[in-house]
Design an enzyme around this catalytic site. Structure first.
Site, PDB file in Angstrom:
ATOM      1  CB  ALA A  13      36.678  40.324  46.884  1.00  0.00           C
ATOM      2  CB  CYS A  44      37.924  39.000  33.348  1.00  0.00           C
ATOM      3  SG  CYS A  44      37.318  38.807  35.027  1.00  0.00           S
ATOM      4  CB  VAL A  81      48.769  40.501  54.864  1.00  0.00           C
ATOM      5  CG1 VAL A  81      48.376  40.076  56.272  1.00  0.00           C
ATOM      6  CG2 VAL A  81      48.301  41.923  54.573  1.00  0.00           C
TER       7      VAL A  81
HETATM    8  C1  FAD Z   1      42.694  34.761  32.972  1.00  0.00           C
HETATM    9  C2  FAD Z   1      41.443  34.946  33.799  1.00  0.00           C
HETATM   10  C3  FAD Z   1      40.236  35.214  33.173  1.00  0.00           C
HETATM   11  C4  FAD Z   1      39.081  35.389  33.935  1.00  0.00           C
HETATM   12  N1  FAD Z   1      37.898  35.656  33.290  1.00  0.00           N
HETATM   13  C5  FAD Z   1      36.778  35.887  34.024  1.00  0.00           C
HETATM   14  C6  FAD Z   1      35.553  36.237  33.406  1.00  0.00           C
HETATM   15  O1  FAD Z   1      35.494  36.372  32.172  1.00  0.00           O
HETATM   16  N2  FAD Z   1      34.464  36.448  34.176  1.00  0.00           N
HETATM   17  C7  FAD Z   1      34.511  36.341  35.539  1.00  0.00           C
HETATM   18  O2  FAD Z   1      33.487  36.569  36.212  1.00  0.00           O
HETATM   19  N3  FAD Z   1      35.670  36.006  36.169  1.00  0.00           N
HETATM   20  C8  FAD Z   1      36.784  35.783  35.455  1.00  0.00           C
HETATM   21  N4  FAD Z   1      37.957  35.475  36.080  1.00  0.00           N
HETATM   22  C9  FAD Z   1      37.959  35.316  37.530  1.00  0.00           C
HETATM   23  C10 FAD Z   1      38.068  36.656  38.226  1.00  0.00           C
HETATM   24  O3  FAD Z   1      39.179  37.351  37.760  1.00  0.00           O
HETATM   25  C11 FAD Z   1      38.170  36.403  39.728  1.00  0.00           C
HETATM   26  O4  FAD Z   1      37.020  35.728  40.144  1.00  0.00           O
HETATM   27  C12 FAD Z   1      38.295  37.693  40.502  1.00  0.00           C
HETATM   28  O5  FAD Z   1      39.456  38.384  40.140  1.00  0.00           O
HETATM   29  C13 FAD Z   1      38.307  37.376  41.987  1.00  0.00           C
HETATM   30  O6  FAD Z   1      38.553  38.529  42.707  1.00  0.00           O
HETATM   31  P1  FAD Z   1      39.179  38.433  44.154  1.00  0.00           P
HETATM   32  O7  FAD Z   1      39.366  39.836  44.614  1.00  0.00           O
HETATM   33  O8  FAD Z   1      38.390  37.505  44.994  1.00  0.00           O
HETATM   34  O9  FAD Z   1      40.571  37.688  43.961  1.00  0.00           O
HETATM   35  P2  FAD Z   1      41.847  38.108  43.093  1.00  0.00           P
HETATM   36  O10 FAD Z   1      41.460  38.824  41.868  1.00  0.00           O
HETATM   37  O11 FAD Z   1      42.667  36.874  42.967  1.00  0.00           O
HETATM   38  O12 FAD Z   1      42.583  39.123  44.045  1.00  0.00           O
HETATM   39  C14 FAD Z   1      43.192  38.727  45.223  1.00  0.00           C
HETATM   40  C15 FAD Z   1      44.367  39.653  45.456  1.00  0.00           C
HETATM   41  O13 FAD Z   1      44.882  39.401  46.745  1.00  0.00           O
HETATM   42  C16 FAD Z   1      46.283  39.541  46.691  1.00  0.00           C
HETATM   43  N5  FAD Z   1      46.813  38.818  47.840  1.00  0.00           N
HETATM   44  C17 FAD Z   1      46.645  37.497  48.132  1.00  0.00           C
HETATM   45  N6  FAD Z   1      47.252  37.199  49.299  1.00  0.00           N
HETATM   46  C18 FAD Z   1      47.785  38.351  49.771  1.00  0.00           C
HETATM   47  C19 FAD Z   1      48.528  38.689  50.931  1.00  0.00           C
HETATM   48  N7  FAD Z   1      48.853  37.774  51.826  1.00  0.00           N
HETATM   49  N8  FAD Z   1      48.928  39.971  51.091  1.00  0.00           N
HETATM   50  C20 FAD Z   1      48.596  40.917  50.164  1.00  0.00           C
HETATM   51  N9  FAD Z   1      47.918  40.644  49.035  1.00  0.00           N
HETATM   52  C21 FAD Z   1      47.513  39.384  48.842  1.00  0.00           C
HETATM   53  C22 FAD Z   1      46.668  38.948  45.344  1.00  0.00           C
HETATM   54  O14 FAD Z   1      47.893  39.430  44.893  1.00  0.00           O
HETATM   55  C23 FAD Z   1      45.492  39.408  44.479  1.00  0.00           C
HETATM   56  O15 FAD Z   1      45.779  40.617  43.789  1.00  0.00           O
HETATM   57  C24 FAD Z   1      39.141  35.300  35.344  1.00  0.00           C
HETATM   58  C25 FAD Z   1      40.365  35.030  35.977  1.00  0.00           C
HETATM   59  C26 FAD Z   1      41.501  34.866  35.218  1.00  0.00           C
HETATM   60  C27 FAD Z   1      42.812  34.587  35.911  1.00  0.00           C
END
Ligand code: FAD
Length: 449
Positions: A13, A44, A81
């Site tokens: 995101a 994923c 952060v």
């Molecule tokens: C093993 C696994 C398999 C998956 N398989 C699938 C799939 O097949 N299909 C699918 O659609 N989805 C899948 N997902 C879900 C998908 O990975 C997540 O929905 C997606 O990564 C969400 O993206 P995001 O950016 O919202 O959050 P995240 O990927 O969790 O990223 C958030 C980031 O913010 C960082 N962060 C948090 N707080 C702070 C802070 N205070 N300061 C600095 N950095 C911070 C974290 O370190 C992290 O890197 C899977 C997830 C996992 C764990």
């Protein structure tokens, strides 16, 4: 002075927002803070890396910090952060590489902090690191390789637990998968989940259901030795905790951003945080609208995170885009079977107060005489009377799963099963029987409504 957009969280995101904003406004200063070692990575892909289908962790990185910087995004890893001050419009940031704490200003902000694992409140759980980030996946894979075999226990039989169990079985480990629920893959109806369980058992995974975990037994160096459960002690050199996640909202909550009824950050459909000018949120940490349930839900999927991030980045730079909501469409491959769902299961439809009928058909993925065919099951849920399609589930061999997308489009557009059975879907023997399984299932369900 150019405006400055700050991003908290450097994955799907956050970096979609960063890249979109920078593309739309080349003058904009964009700074993204990520506490881990990677940006734009595929969580994923973690089970496939652990299982050694993918040998190099860098293959799971879509865009490194250096690549982001080439495109004008100041992506900083190992930067956490610690606080957001909405009045002063500043972030407090800690540089884990020895740079200390600094204050970073912003004009616009995107919060994309994702989700964090929830461990059961049992002794020893604190010693198990959830394999949710590439840093954690690297450590876990190294541990598995150094141990060179043995037994593993995976706690939680949702899709991530199942994928991790398969990965460890693929590595030759003796794997037990357990869950306190009476079925695997809780987002399917139990009858469909049974075909998934069968696939896991067929590759040698032992599945224990209605099984409560009581303690992780550790050696002196905090490595696991066994898992104590209601079914007895299970030897475990490796333990995977896949017992669910919750949106990571502590930073947002402390800053005074509105948290919705699901426990995730509440945003409008343009990803703006309510009552906070110039502040957006996207991905696993936010709630969004479910188009059938007509209420907010928190669905943690990469596909939504990417779209919402793009919308946040566009709207932070003067765009007017809206996230249209979700149907709960998801797909996975568990052992030899593809597993997919969209809309509501039979149980979810009943819980939501729909008067629904459901029908399951078993067909083949290819023409009956064509080599390589395998079984597939399609279950449809439709509203009694109107026949409106409410949900679909598919389990089956290779090529079965992506048919869910046809069904998602049908639900998205409010189609009924009577109309669906006549839709012009493609046919050739290597791909399906003369009537695609989607049409066969629609016809069978239409008879019931
Ligand atoms: C093993 C696994 C398999 C998956 N398989 C699938 C799939 O097949 N299909 C699918 O659609 N989805 C899948 N997902 C879900 C998908 O990975 C997540 O929905 C997606 O990564 C969400 O993206 P995001 O950016 O919202 O959050 P995240 O990927 O969790 O990223 C958030 C980031 O913010 C960082 N962060 C948090 N707080 C702070 C802070 N205070 N300061 C600095 N950095 C911070 C974290 O370190 C992290 O890197 C899977 C997830 C996992 C764990």
């Amino acid at each position: 002075m150019p405006e400055r957009l700050a991003i908290v969280g450097g994955d799907a995101a956050g970096m979609s927002a960063a890249a979109t904003a920078r593309r739309r406004d080349p003058e904009l200063e964009v700074a993204a803070f990520e506490r881990g070692s990677f940006t734009s990575y595929s969580a994923c892909g973690i089970p496939y890396y652990v299982g050694d289908w993918i040998d190099d962790v860098d293959k799971l990185v879509a865009r490194s910090p250096a690549k982001h910087r080439e495109r004008g995004v100041d992506a900083r890893i190992h930067h956490e952060v610690l606080a957001i001050d909405l009045d002063a419009r500043t972030l407090t940031v800690r540089d884990a590489d020895g740079g200390g704490e600094s204050t970073e200003g912003f004009d616009q902000l995107v919060v994309a902090t994702g989700a964090r694992a929830v461990a059961p409140p049992i002794p020893g759980a604190e010693a198990i690191e959830p394999a949710r980030t590439l840093d954690a996946a690297l450590r876990f894979r190294t541990q598995v390789e150094e141990a060179g075999g043995g037994s593993a226990v995976v706690i939680g039989a949702g899709y991530i637990g199942l994928e991790m169990a398969e990965a460890l079985a693929h590595r030759g480990l003796d794997v037990t998968l357990l869950d306190q629920a009476p079925q695997v893959f809780g987002s399917l109806d139990p009858d469909m989940a049974a075909y998934v369980q069968e696939a896991a058992e067929n590759v040698g995974i032992r599945v224990l259901l209605d099984c409560t975990v009581e303690e992780i037994l550790l050696d002196g160096d905090s490595t696991p030795r066994a898992v104590r459960t209601s079914e007895g002690d299970l030897p475990a050199r490796h333990v995977v905790m896949a017992t669910g996640v919750r949106p990571d909202v502590e930073l947002a909550r402390a800053a005074g951003l509105e948290i919705g009824e699901t426990g995730a950050i509440a945003t409008d459909d343009d990803q703006r945080c309510r009552g906070a000018e110039g502040v957006f949120a996207a991905g696993d940490c936010v709630e969004c609208h479910h188009r059938l349930l007509d209420r907010p839900v928190n669905v943690q999927l990469g596909t939504h995170a990417n779209k919402q991030g793009r919308i946040a980045g566009a709207n932070a730079t003067g765009g007017d885009y809206r996230f249209p909501g979700v149907l709960g469409t998801a797909i996975s491959r568990i052992c030899s079977r593809e597993v997919a769902r969209t809309g509501l299961t039979q149980r979810e439809a009943a819980d939501a107060g729909f008067d629904a009928v459901a029908e399951t058909v078993q067909t083949d993925t290819r023409a009956r005489y064509f080599p390589g065919r395998g079984p597939m099951w399609v279950k449809l849920v439709a509203e009694r009377g109107s026949g409106r399609l409410l949900g679909a589930q598919i389990v089956g061999s290779e090529t079965a799963g992506k048919r869910i997308d046809t069904l998602a489009v049908a639900i998205w557009n409010g189609m009924d099963v009577e109309a669906l059975q006549w839709v012009d879907l493609s046919y050739a023997p290597p791909m399906s029987g003369v009537l695609d399984p989607v049409l066969v299932a629609a016809r069978a369900t239409a008879k019931l409504v």
